[in-house]
Design a protein around this motif. Structure first.
Motif: not given
Length: 149
Positions: A5-14, A18-19, A46-48, A74-77
């Motif tokens: 779960l932490i890994q998937e959440l970090n994928k979202q952070v990254s 990038v977005m 981008y604000d969101e 971020h670019l990696e994940s």
């Protein structure tokens, strides 16, 4: 809390990091007859993105994890790629529609993992992000339908 779960959440952070950069690129470089509409929409998005990135990173911390915090991480994940800088206005919108598909798949995976962990708070947070992205995607598709007629 599960490592997955932490890994998937970090994928979202990254992904949201990038977005954020991608949406700024689009905001600054959009041209054409839809400039005013898209320039404002990209700023809204981008604000969101900033809010999503921060809330999800803080959730990672709350769960005892460490959020990704460097550009290389971020670019990696990320599930999306950065802008290439040559997109035309409609290409920018289509790229966002496609990116939102990828983001929603990751959000669903995160919701499933949170559900397995009986983590209603994380599941609710990701569901709210999902609903927002789903609405943006619908609007962007409507925009493309109008401009491609």
């Amino acid at each position: 809390m599960s490592k997955e779960l932490i890994q998937e959440l970090n994928k979202q952070v990254s992904t949201w990091s990038v977005m954020y950069a991608k949406l700024h690129n689009y905001h600054w470089y959009v041209k054409g007859s839809h400039f005013f509409t898209l320039h404002a929409k990209f700023e809204e998005l981008y604000d969101e993105a900033t809010v999503h990135m921060d809330e999800i990173a803080e959730r990672v911390l709350t769960l005892g994890g460490k959020p990704t915090a460097t550009l290389s991480e971020h670019l990696e994940s990320s599930v999306v790629s950065e802008a290439n800088g040559t997109e035309k206005a409609n290409d920018m919108v289509q790229a966002l529609v496609d990116d939102f598909d990828k983001i929603m798949k990751s959000l669903k995976k995160g919701m499933d993992l949170a559900s397995k962990d009986s983590d209603d708070m994380t599941e609710d947070m990701l569901n709210a992000v999902y609903q927002s992205i789903e609405k943006h995607q619908w609007m962007l598709n409507a925009f493309l339908g109008e401009t491609n007629e």
